[in-house]
Scaffold this active site. Sequence first.
Site, mmCIF file in Angstrom:
data_model
loop_
_atom_site.group_PDB
_atom_site.id
_atom_site.type_symbol
_atom_site.label_atom_id
_atom_site.label_comp_id
_atom_site.label_asym_id
_atom_site.label_seq_id
_atom_site.Cartn_x
_atom_site.Cartn_y
_atom_site.Cartn_z
ATOM 1 N N HIS A 64 8.347 -2.326 2.896
ATOM 2 C CA HIS A 64 9.396 -2.416 1.865
ATOM 3 C C HIS A 64 8.968 -1.714 0.584
ATOM 4 O O HIS A 64 7.802 -1.767 0.180
ATOM 5 C CB HIS A 64 9.852 -3.856 1.628
ATOM 6 C CG HIS A 64 8.872 -4.801 1.017
ATOM 7 N ND1 HIS A 64 8.766 -4.968 -0.345
ATOM 8 C CD2 HIS A 64 7.970 -5.653 1.565
ATOM 9 C CE1 HIS A 64 7.849 -5.889 -0.601
ATOM 10 N NE2 HIS A 64 7.336 -6.315 0.543
ATOM 11 N N ASP A 178 2.141 -5.142 -3.134
ATOM 12 C CA ASP A 178 3.166 -5.688 -2.240
ATOM 13 C C ASP A 178 4.474 -4.985 -2.587
ATOM 14 O O ASP A 178 5.099 -5.337 -3.570
ATOM 15 C CB ASP A 178 3.253 -7.203 -2.427
ATOM 16 C CG ASP A 178 4.315 -7.845 -1.554
ATOM 17 O OD1 ASP A 178 4.878 -7.167 -0.687
ATOM 18 O OD2 ASP A 178 4.591 -9.048 -1.772
ATOM 19 N N GLU A 210 13.630 -6.303 0.084
ATOM 20 C CA GLU A 210 12.902 -7.279 0.897
ATOM 21 C C GLU A 210 12.662 -8.554 0.109
ATOM 22 O O GLU A 210 12.796 -9.658 0.627
ATOM 23 C CB GLU A 210 11.556 -6.689 1.361
ATOM 24 C CG GLU A 210 10.826 -7.530 2.403
ATOM 25 C CD GLU A 210 9.858 -8.564 1.827
ATOM 26 O OE1 GLU A 210 9.351 -9.385 2.600
ATOM 27 O OE2 GLU A 210 9.632 -8.586 0.600
ATOM 28 N N GLU A 211 12.301 -8.388 -1.151
ATOM 29 C CA GLU A 211 11.868 -9.526 -1.972
ATOM 30 C C GLU A 211 13.007 -10.488 -2.318
ATOM 31 O O GLU A 211 12.764 -11.560 -2.866
ATOM 32 C CB GLU A 211 11.187 -9.032 -3.256
ATOM 33 C CG GLU A 211 9.899 -8.239 -3.018
ATOM 34 C CD GLU A 211 8.724 -9.095 -2.562
ATOM 35 O OE1 GLU A 211 8.909 -10.310 -2.365
ATOM 36 O OE2 GLU A 211 7.622 -8.534 -2.389
ATOM 37 N N HIS A 322 1.948 -10.691 -5.879
ATOM 38 C CA HIS A 322 3.057 -11.120 -6.747
ATOM 39 C C HIS A 322 2.569 -11.426 -8.170
ATOM 40 O O HIS A 322 2.824 -12.497 -8.723
ATOM 41 C CB HIS A 322 3.808 -12.338 -6.174
ATOM 42 C CG HIS A 322 4.743 -11.960 -5.063
ATOM 43 N ND1 HIS A 322 5.883 -12.656 -4.753
ATOM 44 C CD2 HIS A 322 4.726 -10.897 -4.209
ATOM 45 C CE1 HIS A 322 6.507 -12.060 -3.743
ATOM 46 N NE2 HIS A 322 5.813 -10.991 -3.391
HETATM 47 CO CO CO Z 1 5.934 -7.944 0.694
#
Ligand code: CO
Length: 358
Positions: A64, A178, A210-211, A322
């Site tokens: 992603h 990420d 995605e998140e 994150h």
């Molecule tokens: Co991810």
Amino acid sequence: MDEVQVLLKELTQAGGVPGHEDDVRRLLQGHLRQLGEVGHDKLGSVICTKQGESAEPRVMLAAHMDEIGFMVSHITKDGFVRFATLGGWWDHVLLGQRVVIKTKKGDVPGTIGAKPPHLLSDEERSKMVANKDMYMDIGATSREEVEEAGVRVADPIVPVGEFTVLAGGRSYLSKAFDDRAGCAVMLTAMRRMSSIAHPNTLLAVATVQEEVGLRGARTSVQTVNPDVAIILEATGVGDVPGVGEEGQALRLGRGPVITFYRQDMIPNLPLRDLLRDTAEKHDIPVQIRADRIRGGTDGAAIHLHGSGVPTVVLSLPVRYVHSHSSIMHRADFDAAVDLLTGVLQQLDRKTVSGLTEW
Ligand code: CO
């Protein structure tokens, strides 16, 4: 900086909060155009097709491209910017961090603030400040000043976290590993595959949103209609002080993580074993995760497409995932690329149809 560091820096530093992936998408499109035919789904996921020696099986790689971030929700009359979160933030990591508000007039820098500690009661001071009680401070003193800078309600806000090579040169600090680290693994493996024969068609997909709920995965998998899928992710690890033995099981620098179990997805077992066996055969270090992982993966949406897609998730271990300051290790990156390219060469028609012989 070598080629991989340059790529990681470029990808992590590009803005791309969910639904606002334009900057990072442009970058990825540019790179993928060197490697195959590039298209997209209608949510904005980018799809690069590279046919090898056979049109089938269709092998989907997915990483992603969005990162967690924020959006302007309100501008106060005193000139502070209230925000909504896009994706899962832990409020502890927000205060004092820098951000950039992406406006039509250009980037507006600021920092995340809250009521100062010397004005808090003892009770307030012992509690975590919730993100709803924070704001972004761009140094303005009135709403007019904020608007003059170009800031509008619903403008996206991107975290600031410089890409830095850490002491020893083998680990890196940045925002957005990420899943830009996963995007970089995908790109690097695709580059390597351009000089290696493969008995299939590769479809490298950089998904959006995605998140906020695996949305680009859902739409891109319908566009791609794959026979098999490998998801390239970043996964949080706890190899830090204060964590018990179980929480320490996955460690930075010990190899990419093959997910054997998650609450939202059980991987195809023969495919999972193909990854593990390939790693063993080539002496590539890997780690295995089978615990209660919070959060999502594009794999959860992709493996349920049509009558089911054999799917596995391969992740880079990342500390402080994150946050504005995540740490990854180069050894994990290199091992992930080696393993992925090793597996892609084996995914021929017979092997892939063997994944779903019950
Ligand atoms: Co991810």
